[in-house]
Every structure is written in C-alpha cells, then in structure tokens.
Enzyme design. Structure first.
Site, PDB file in Angstrom:
ATOM      1  N   TYR A 140       1.370  -1.336  -0.574  1.00 35.80           N
ATOM      2  CA  TYR A 140      -0.417   0.133   0.191  1.00 35.80           C
ATOM      3  C   TYR A 140       1.146   1.914  -0.035  1.00 35.80           C
ATOM      4  O   TYR A 140       2.315   1.392  -0.643  1.00 35.80           O
ATOM      5  CB  TYR A 140      -1.194   0.157   0.997  1.00 35.80           C
ATOM      6  CG  TYR A 140      -2.387   0.663   0.934  1.00 35.80           C
ATOM      7  CD1 TYR A 140      -3.104   0.444  -0.546  1.00 35.80           C
ATOM      8  CD2 TYR A 140      -2.436   1.658   1.392  1.00 35.80           C
ATOM      9  CE1 TYR A 140      -4.561   1.007  -0.867  1.00 35.80           C
ATOM     10  CE2 TYR A 140      -3.278   2.679   1.124  1.00 35.80           C
ATOM     11  CZ  TYR A 140      -4.652   2.153  -0.122  1.00 35.80           C
ATOM     12  OH  TYR A 140      -5.179   3.207  -0.549  1.00 35.80           O
ATOM     13  N   ARG A 193      -8.641  10.594  -8.084  1.00 36.33           N
ATOM     14  CA  ARG A 193      -7.200  11.375  -7.224  1.00 36.33           C
ATOM     15  C   ARG A 193      -7.264  10.024  -6.590  1.00 36.33           C
ATOM     16  O   ARG A 193      -7.757   9.884  -5.599  1.00 36.33           O
ATOM     17  CB  ARG A 193      -8.711  12.210  -6.503  1.00 36.33           C
ATOM     18  CG  ARG A 193      -8.274  12.849  -5.717  1.00 36.33           C
ATOM     19  CD  ARG A 193      -7.848  13.394  -4.549  1.00 36.33           C
ATOM     20  NE  ARG A 193      -7.353  11.861  -4.171  1.00 36.33           N
ATOM     21  CZ  ARG A 193      -7.378  10.902  -2.654  1.00 36.33           C
ATOM     22  NH1 ARG A 193      -8.761  11.374  -1.902  1.00 36.33           N
ATOM     23  NH2 ARG A 193      -7.179   9.880  -2.397  1.00 36.33           N
ATOM     24  N   LYS A 211      -6.370  -2.136  -1.463  1.00 33.68           N
ATOM     25  CA  LYS A 211      -7.055  -2.048  -0.200  1.00 33.68           C
ATOM     26  C   LYS A 211      -7.319  -3.593  -0.112  1.00 33.68           C
ATOM     27  O   LYS A 211      -7.709  -3.527   1.034  1.00 33.68           O
ATOM     28  CB  LYS A 211      -7.753  -0.908  -0.624  1.00 33.68           C
ATOM     29  CG  LYS A 211      -7.402   0.619  -0.328  1.00 33.68           C
ATOM     30  CD  LYS A 211      -7.730   0.873   1.076  1.00 33.68           C
ATOM     31  CE  LYS A 211      -7.028   2.073   1.420  1.00 33.68           C
ATOM     32  NZ  LYS A 211      -7.798   3.530   2.251  1.00 33.68           N
ATOM     33  N   GLU A 282     -13.509   4.796  -3.633  1.00 31.89           N
ATOM     34  CA  GLU A 282     -11.550   4.606  -2.720  1.00 31.89           C
ATOM     35  C   GLU A 282     -11.308   6.089  -3.822  1.00 31.89           C
ATOM     36  O   GLU A 282     -11.622   5.382  -4.980  1.00 31.89           O
ATOM     37  CB  GLU A 282     -10.895   3.285  -2.848  1.00 31.89           C
ATOM     38  CG  GLU A 282     -10.052   4.055  -2.354  1.00 31.89           C
ATOM     39  CD  GLU A 282     -10.217   4.280  -1.261  1.00 31.89           C
ATOM     40  OE1 GLU A 282     -10.517   3.185  -0.193  1.00 31.89           O
ATOM     41  OE2 GLU A 282      -8.576   4.618  -0.808  1.00 31.89           O
ATOM     42  N   ASP A 283     -10.837   7.372  -3.773  1.00 30.93           N
ATOM     43  CA  ASP A 283      -9.804   7.851  -4.172  1.00 30.93           C
ATOM     44  C   ASP A 283     -10.820   8.616  -6.067  1.00 30.93           C
ATOM     45  O   ASP A 283      -9.739   8.264  -7.208  1.00 30.93           O
ATOM     46  CB  ASP A 283      -8.962   6.609  -4.918  1.00 30.93           C
ATOM     47  CG  ASP A 283      -8.046   7.685  -4.100  1.00 30.93           C
ATOM     48  OD1 ASP A 283      -8.323   7.116  -2.792  1.00 30.93           O
ATOM     49  OD2 ASP A 283      -6.554   6.439  -3.995  1.00 30.93           O
ATOM     50  N   ASP A 305     -14.218   5.556   1.430  1.00 33.86           N
ATOM     51  CA  ASP A 305     -13.121   5.839   2.922  1.00 33.86           C
ATOM     52  C   ASP A 305     -12.366   6.716   3.287  1.00 33.86           C
ATOM     53  O   ASP A 305     -11.813   7.160   4.505  1.00 33.86           O
ATOM     54  CB  ASP A 305     -11.834   4.048   2.531  1.00 33.86           C
ATOM     55  CG  ASP A 305     -10.840   4.271   3.667  1.00 33.86           C
ATOM     56  OD1 ASP A 305     -11.402   4.328   4.548  1.00 33.86           O
ATOM     57  OD2 ASP A 305      -9.760   3.939   2.904  1.00 33.86           O
ATOM     58  N   ASP A 306     -12.395   7.695   1.491  1.00 33.08           N
ATOM     59  CA  ASP A 306     -11.259   8.730   1.851  1.00 33.08           C
ATOM     60  C   ASP A 306     -12.290   9.619   2.673  1.00 33.08           C
ATOM     61  O   ASP A 306     -11.390  11.088   3.412  1.00 33.08           O
ATOM     62  CB  ASP A 306     -10.741   9.444   0.303  1.00 33.08           C
ATOM     63  CG  ASP A 306     -10.688   8.445  -0.319  1.00 33.08           C
ATOM     64  OD1 ASP A 306      -9.034   7.780  -0.271  1.00 33.08           O
ATOM     65  OD2 ASP A 306     -11.376   7.863  -1.190  1.00 33.08           O
ATOM     66  N   ASN A 445      -0.804  11.911   1.449  1.00 28.34           N
ATOM     67  CA  ASN A 445       0.220  10.309   0.321  1.00 28.34           C
ATOM     68  C   ASN A 445       0.434  11.025  -0.544  1.00 28.34           C
ATOM     69  O   ASN A 445      -0.602  12.032  -0.676  1.00 28.34           O
ATOM     70  CB  ASN A 445      -0.358   9.350   0.757  1.00 28.34           C
ATOM     71  CG  ASN A 445      -0.670   9.021   2.718  1.00 28.34           C
ATOM     72  OD1 ASN A 445      -0.201   8.830   3.527  1.00 28.34           O
ATOM     73  ND2 ASN A 445      -2.187   8.327   2.277  1.00 28.34           N
TER      74      ASN A 445
HETATM   75  P1  NAD Z   1      -8.909  16.537  -2.199  1.00 29.92           P
HETATM   76  O1  NAD Z   1      -8.512  16.807  -3.943  1.00 29.92           O
HETATM   77  O2  NAD Z   1     -10.527  16.108  -1.769  1.00 29.92           O
HETATM   78  O3  NAD Z   1      -8.205  18.169  -1.641  1.00 29.92           O
HETATM   79  C1  NAD Z   1      -7.703  18.575  -1.212  1.00 29.92           C
HETATM   80  C2  NAD Z   1      -7.509  19.620  -1.055  1.00 29.92           C
HETATM   81  O4  NAD Z   1      -6.204  20.443  -0.652  1.00 29.92           O
HETATM   82  C3  NAD Z   1      -8.647  21.012  -1.640  1.00 29.92           C
HETATM   83  O5  NAD Z   1      -9.494  21.346  -0.841  1.00 29.92           O
HETATM   84  C4  NAD Z   1      -7.498  21.493  -2.816  1.00 29.92           C
HETATM   85  O6  NAD Z   1      -7.820  23.551  -2.740  1.00 29.92           O
HETATM   86  C5  NAD Z   1      -6.736  21.395  -0.539  1.00 29.92           C
HETATM   87  N1  NAD Z   1      -5.427  22.461  -2.021  1.00 29.92           N
HETATM   88  C6  NAD Z   1      -4.563  21.932  -2.827  1.00 29.92           C
HETATM   89  N2  NAD Z   1      -3.676  22.787  -2.768  1.00 29.92           N
HETATM   90  C7  NAD Z   1      -3.697  23.457  -1.839  1.00 29.92           C
HETATM   91  C8  NAD Z   1      -2.153  24.532  -1.304  1.00 29.92           C
HETATM   92  N3  NAD Z   1      -1.612  24.866  -1.948  1.00 29.92           N
HETATM   93  N4  NAD Z   1      -2.820  25.078  -0.397  1.00 29.92           N
HETATM   94  C9  NAD Z   1      -3.643  24.792   0.648  1.00 29.92           C
HETATM   95  N5  NAD Z   1      -4.501  24.208   0.924  1.00 29.92           N
HETATM   96  C10 NAD Z   1      -4.328  23.469  -0.899  1.00 29.92           C
HETATM   97  O7  NAD Z   1      -8.091  15.567  -1.091  1.00 29.92           O
HETATM   98  P2  NAD Z   1      -9.239  14.710  -0.341  1.00 29.92           P
HETATM   99  O8  NAD Z   1      -9.290  12.714  -0.772  1.00 29.92           O
HETATM  100  O9  NAD Z   1      -8.827  15.612   0.920  1.00 29.92           O
HETATM  101  O10 NAD Z   1      -7.133  14.079  -0.377  1.00 29.92           O
HETATM  102  C11 NAD Z   1      -5.813  15.246   0.489  1.00 29.92           C
HETATM  103  C12 NAD Z   1      -5.282  14.148   0.768  1.00 29.92           C
HETATM  104  O11 NAD Z   1      -4.844  13.652   1.898  1.00 29.92           O
HETATM  105  C13 NAD Z   1      -4.535  13.126   0.282  1.00 29.92           C
HETATM  106  O12 NAD Z   1      -2.605  13.906   0.034  1.00 29.92           O
HETATM  107  C14 NAD Z   1      -4.154  11.717   0.258  1.00 29.92           C
HETATM  108  O13 NAD Z   1      -3.402  11.502   0.516  1.00 29.92           O
HETATM  109  C15 NAD Z   1      -4.308  12.602   2.253  1.00 29.92           C
HETATM  110  N6  NAD Z   1      -4.901  11.890   2.271  1.00 29.92           N
HETATM  111  C16 NAD Z   1      -4.629  10.752   3.755  1.00 29.92           C
HETATM  112  C17 NAD Z   1      -5.026   9.711   4.371  1.00 29.92           C
HETATM  113  C18 NAD Z   1      -4.203   9.580   5.863  1.00 29.92           C
HETATM  114  O14 NAD Z   1      -3.694   9.709   5.982  1.00 29.92           O
HETATM  115  N7  NAD Z   1      -5.421   8.122   6.307  1.00 29.92           N
HETATM  116  C19 NAD Z   1      -6.537   9.914   4.094  1.00 29.92           C
HETATM  117  C20 NAD Z   1      -6.708  10.354   2.930  1.00 29.92           C
HETATM  118  C21 NAD Z   1      -6.402  11.053   1.812  1.00 29.92           C
END
Ligand code: NAD
Length: 588
Positions: A140, A193, A211, A282-283, A305-306, A445
């Site tokens: 993963y 995504r 997953k 997912e994603d 899940d996200d 991530n």
């Molecule tokens: P998403 O695309 O829904 O949201 C991303 C957000 O980041 C958007 O609101 C965007 O406007 C904002 N953004 C982009 N560039 C930016 C900047 N320069 N400054 C401020 N904000 C900015 O994506 P998501 O599903 O919310 O995931 C976001 C991140 O979180 C990913 O990297 C994902 O891997 C990580 N994530 C981690 C976990 C975990 O560790 N458990 C779980 C889910 C997602």
C-alpha cells in the site's frame, strides 16, 4: 488444518452437500478453507471435480507450492511438477522474505509480492499478516503510489474487474463474468484522485487491489470474497492520453449526466449480482466523491473511505492525542490545510464527536477552520464548494497558512492538502510558540507529499509536537529522546468497519458506526505507545483492533435497526470464527 473462516460460517449449509459430493470422489475437502470456496464456485458452475496437477498449481487460492506433502502430490497428480523437498509454510515465508529483501527497489519488492499474490494467495497473506509493518508500505502507500504511476508499464496480469464507459447497458453482464458469486467487499475507484497523485485513470487499479489485500490481512475477510473494481470513464491526464502503452480509454473523463448514469448502472448491477457486498468508494475526485456518497449512503451498504475512514482514523488520533497534549476534544481549535474529502470528512465527524460531548453543532463547527489553495475559508469568499460552506466562518481572511495560524491560534494543525513542505519551519515554530504540546498531523500521501516529515515536526518544535503522519516515518531521535511517529492510516478503520458490516449484514453504514470505530481505536493505544509519543496502537495488533471495531460496528447496526442478520449469541466469538487465517488446508 485451516480454521473455519467466514465463508465456512455463512456457507456451511451449502458446503455440507458439496462436501458429500466430493467425498464420493474420495477427496477430503476441508470446509471453510480456500479449497472449499473454490469447490463452492465449481459446484455453482455445475462442475464438481477438484483441480489436479498443473491446473492446481495455477490456482492461487488452492496452490501450496513446495508445501504440498508427498501424499498430496501423489493423490493430486503433482509428482514431478515440484522440486522433491517438501517445505513448511514457515520455510516458505523465510524464502519469500529473503527474496523481497534482496530486491534493491521498493517497486521491485512490490512486483515480487504481487507475483506471489498471483501464485499462492495463502502464502502471500501469511507473509503480509506476520510482517505487516514491513510489508504494508510495499503493498500500500507509499509504494502502491509508484506502482499505480507505472501500472500500464509494469502490467503483468489483470486483477479485479474493469468496467468501462463502453460497457454501458451491459455492466451486469460484466460483473457476472467474475468467477465467484459470494462477494462481501468491493473496493471501487474511478482513478481520478489516486492518493495525492491526481488522475491516474485505470492505472489506479493498484489501489482497490492493495486495499482489499489489507481487508484480508487486517480483518480476515476471505480473499475469494473480495473484488477490486476500476471504473474507466477516461482520463484527463495528458501524460496518459499520450502514452501509447496506457491501458485505459484514451479520451477525456465523462462528466455530468453520462457519468452519473454509468455509476447508477454500476451500483444497481452490484446490488443485483453481489447483494451481500459492502461497497467502498475509493480515490474518486472530490467533484464526484461527495455527491456519490450523498446519493447512495442511505440506499445501501456503502461508504467512502477517503471521507469517512480518514475521518474516523484522524478523530481517533485527536482523541488519543489528548492523553499527551492534555485538554478535551471539545476545547480544541483545529486548523485544516486542505478542504477536500479528507479535511471536511474529518471535520464533520469531529463535530459529531464534540456534539456527543455536549457542544451544540454550531459551536462545534466554529472550532474547525480551513485553509485551501485560495487561503482561509471565510464567509466573505465567493463560489465556495458546498462541502466547505459549514466551515466558512465570519472572519477576516488570511492569505496563507502562517497568517491563518497567527489569526486562528489553533491547538491542532491537520495537513490534508497533498502539499509537501507546507508545514515549513516557520509554521511549526509558530504552532510550538502557541502551545506547550501542539498537535501536528501531516496526513498527505504518499510520503513525498507529506506536509512535513516526522523529523521536521519533532526537531522544529523542540520535541514538543504531538505528531502523526499519513505515510510511515521511521522513529526520530531529538535531544537524546526517541519518538515513534504514529501513522494515521485508514487501515486501522476500514477493515474493521467492513467486517462489522459483513457480520451484521448491515443495510447501511451510519455515522454512529464510524464514531464508535474511532473511539475503539483510540482506546487501543497503550501506556507504552504513549511513552514513545505514539498515538496509534502497534500495527502488529491490527487483527485485535479490527475485531473490536467490527464488534462495535455490528453492535451499532443491531441497535440502530440496520442489521440484516440475527445477532449471534456471542458477537465476539462469531467475529473470531469468521476471520480468515492464512494457513494451508490439508488436502489429504
Ligand atoms: P481532495 O482533492 O479532496 O482535497 C485536497 C484539498 O487540498 C483541496 O481542498 C485543495 O483546495 C487543497 N489544496 C490544494 N493545494 C493546496 C495548497 N497549496 N494550499 C492549501 N490547500 C491546498 O483530496 P483529499 O481526499 O482530501 O486528500 C488530500 C490528501 O490527504 C492526499 O494527499 C491524501 O493522500 C491524503 N489523505 C490521507 C489519509 C490518511 O493518511 N489517513 C486519508 C485520506 C487522504
């Protein structure tokens, strides 16, 4: 002999008759084993013979490779098809570990592990389950991210089902092509995504495959009951549109009504072909993720899940962080960097947890603030997406994160923006200046997108940050003290939630279930974990964690009238029995 797994439990009645049919052929089939599952599938297809010889070695659910005993080799036509010495499973595990560790790159290790997955699934899961901390970053995040980026180029074998826009009108037929009918968990992506890597189209298939491996290893869902699905609606990735080896549809993504109609048809087909399946989204890109969840969450057993898994694992982290930082959840002021699926999902669940603790909803929302790519989310901003509106508070704006930290003075800073380096020295020092124990979670991530590293958070805060990350980081020593950074990985939540839903036959997955899962997880952190500054339990305890979460989720299903099956006398016992153990059945 393999223990009676989940399949064994739910298909027992069917199996008895199949077992009898097979006995007539003088072959003993262990019930509840991988073999019994295949036998079940074959019986469904009207075909009752046990595969033999080379065909048996090609069947990953039945294959034991060099562990077939001499008696089995004689009875099953395997003599001469394997090297003479019989190895134990422990010896096979040693050999796999040696060959994985010998590979110089993580992608090489991933390819080695997935080849084992395709060849001998029992051994693959034994290796994964017993070496989770080492193997999870390979199957993963972060390695799966690289694998997805290169998927079309390193492709060797299809795994899971591909539903493409060209299958419109025939999606049910496509799903019916899958050999097993008893599917309990489906993970589906449309590849828009993938982690924090953006639109990877069908190359995102590595994510549902990875997953589901974790569902099996961490919650004991039987491998034959898992189905990875990628929906191909095209891609907006220019690189893929121009790549002659890209394996998906080479046109821009479907949007609007055509997209919705395809998803509707898919969801209906799932309910018809696999009516007992939990569907995990997912994603998906956030333009679709929120809408799909809203459209389907009350109609059948599904979750995103996200949004929801991330929310529960992060809420658990916040709850256990209270044990290091002091204070109560309802007194925190949380600033999120990134206002997408993860950020607003976490905020929504945290608000519900604060409400449970006595705050009213608007007070609780006032405790959550967001910075997105255009600065602080405030009421005066125009054209805010719907999911951000509840957190658009009355306030002056702030153009960047540092300015927002100064203005809001958060107790906790949570990075879910995919922006490597966004928690720079200035931001971490500002947080450390505001509080004795600032909470800093860099959740993006893969590792290359993390807002800061563990080392940066601990060093710049003088060892005072309560830190967690999305991707794993090694322990860090600052001023002679060693910190073990916790990984706020959704793997602590989704397998247990899925198992709880499967056990109870849940018709829906409610918010109360995710709240319960978060509380169970926080309760699993030990004094020893806290001593090392770690706010999540050791991954080696994942089966215990998933089992307890499954129990809490099933309890909620029974309490809320959402269960589709009778409550067993002992839920705990039913869960333990249901969990698949990767051990070889004795065929003779
Ligand atoms: P998403 O695309 O829904 O949201 C991303 C957000 O980041 C958007 O609101 C965007 O406007 C904002 N953004 C982009 N560039 C930016 C900047 N320069 N400054 C401020 N904000 C900015 O994506 P998501 O599903 O919310 O995931 C976001 C991140 O979180 C990913 O990297 C994902 O891997 C990580 N994530 C981690 C976990 C975990 O560790 N458990 C779980 C889910 C997602």
């Amino acid at each position: 002999m393999a223990r009676l797994g989940w399949c064994g439990l739910c298909l027992l009645a069917d199996r008895i008759s199949i077992g009898l049919a097979i006995k007539r052929k003088n072959l003993q089939i262990p019930r509840g084993s991988a073999m019994a599952d295949i036998t079940q599938q074959r019986a469904e297809a009207g075909e009752r013979a046990m595969p033999k010889g080379a065909e048996l070695l090609q069947n990953p659910l039945l294959n034991k490779g060099t562990a077939f005993s001499h008696a089995e080799r004689r009875a099953l036509g395997l003599q001469g098809l394997l090297p003479p010495r019989v190895l134990s499973m422990e010896e096979q595990v040693e050999r796999v570990l040696e060959s994985v560790r010998r590979k110089p790159t993580d992608i090489g290790k991933y390819i080695t592990l997935m080849a084992l997955h395709d060849r001998n699934r029992t051994l693959f899961y034994r290796v994964l389950l017993d070496n989770l901390a080492e193997m999870m970053p390979l199957v993963y995040t972060p390695t799966v991210g690289q694998a997805c980026q290169e998927y079309s180029h390193i492709f060797r074998k299809a795994r899971g089902i591909y539903v493409s826009a060209e299958d419109k009108g025939q999606i049910k037929d496509v799903l019916e092509n899958w050999p097993s009918k008893d599917i309990r968990v489906i993970v589906v992506t449309d590849g828009e995504r993938i982690l924090g890597l953006g639109d990877l189209g069908v190359d995102g298939m590595g994510i549902p495959v990875g997953k589901l491996s974790l569902y099996v290893a961490c919650a004991g869902i039987h491998p034959s009951q898992c189905l990875p699905v990628t929906i191909d609606v095209g891609t907006d990735s220019r690189e893929r549109l121009q790549d002659p080896l890209y394996l998906g549809l080479q046109h821009p993504r479907l949007r609007g009504q055509s997209y919705d109609a395809l998803l509707d048809e898919f969801v209906e087909a799932v309910q018809s072909v696999f009516p007992k399946a939990v569907l995990q989204f997912e994603d998906f890109g956030n333009v679709n993720a929120f809408r799909l969840l809203k459209a389907y969450r009350d109609r059948f057993c599904c979750f995103n899940d996200d949004i929801q898994g991330t929310a529960a694992v992060t809420l658990a982290g916040l709850l256990s962080a209270m044990n290091l930082a002091g204070g109560r959840l309802q007194d925190q002021r949380i600033l999120f960097l990134g206002a997408g699926e993860a950020g607003t999902g976490i905020a929504n669940l945290t608000v519900s947890a604060m409400v449970e603790q006595g705050l009213d909803e608007s007070e609780a929302r006032q405790r959550c603030w967001f910075v997105d790519s255009r600065g602080l989310v405030v009421k005066s901003r125009e054209n805010l997406a719907e999911h951000k509106l509840p957190y658009a508070h009355e306030s002056e704006g702030a153009p960047d994160l540092a300015a927002a930290v100064k203005l809001i003075q958060p107790t906790a800073l949570i990075g879910v923006s995919g922006q490597r380096g966004a928690f720079d020295r200035r931001v971490v020092e500002l947080m450390a200046g505001l509080h004795e124990r600032p909470i800093i979670f860099a959740l993006s991530n893969p590792t290359t997108n993390s807002e800061c590293t563990a080392e940066e958070a601990y060093t710049w805060s003088g060892g005072r940050a309560v830190f967690a990350s999305g991707s794993p980081f090694q322990p860090v020593t600052v001023d002679g003290r060693t910190f073990v950074p916790g990984q706020g990985n959704n793997v602590y939540i989704f397998p247990g939630v899925g198992l709880g839903a499967v056990i109870s036959g849940a018709r829906q997955i409610s918010e109360a279930m995710f709240l319960a899962a978060a509380r169970v997880l926080a309760g699993k952190v030990t004094a020893e974990d806290y001593q090392q500054e770690c706010i999540y339990p050791a991954l080696s305890r994942i089966r215990e964690v998933s089992g307890d979460i499954a129990k809490a989720v099933a309890e909620r299903a029974y309490e809320q009238g959402l269960a589709g099956s009778d409550r067993p006398e002992s839920l705990e016992e039913a869960i333990q029995k249901a969990m698949y153990e990767p051990t070889y059945p004795e065929y003779m």
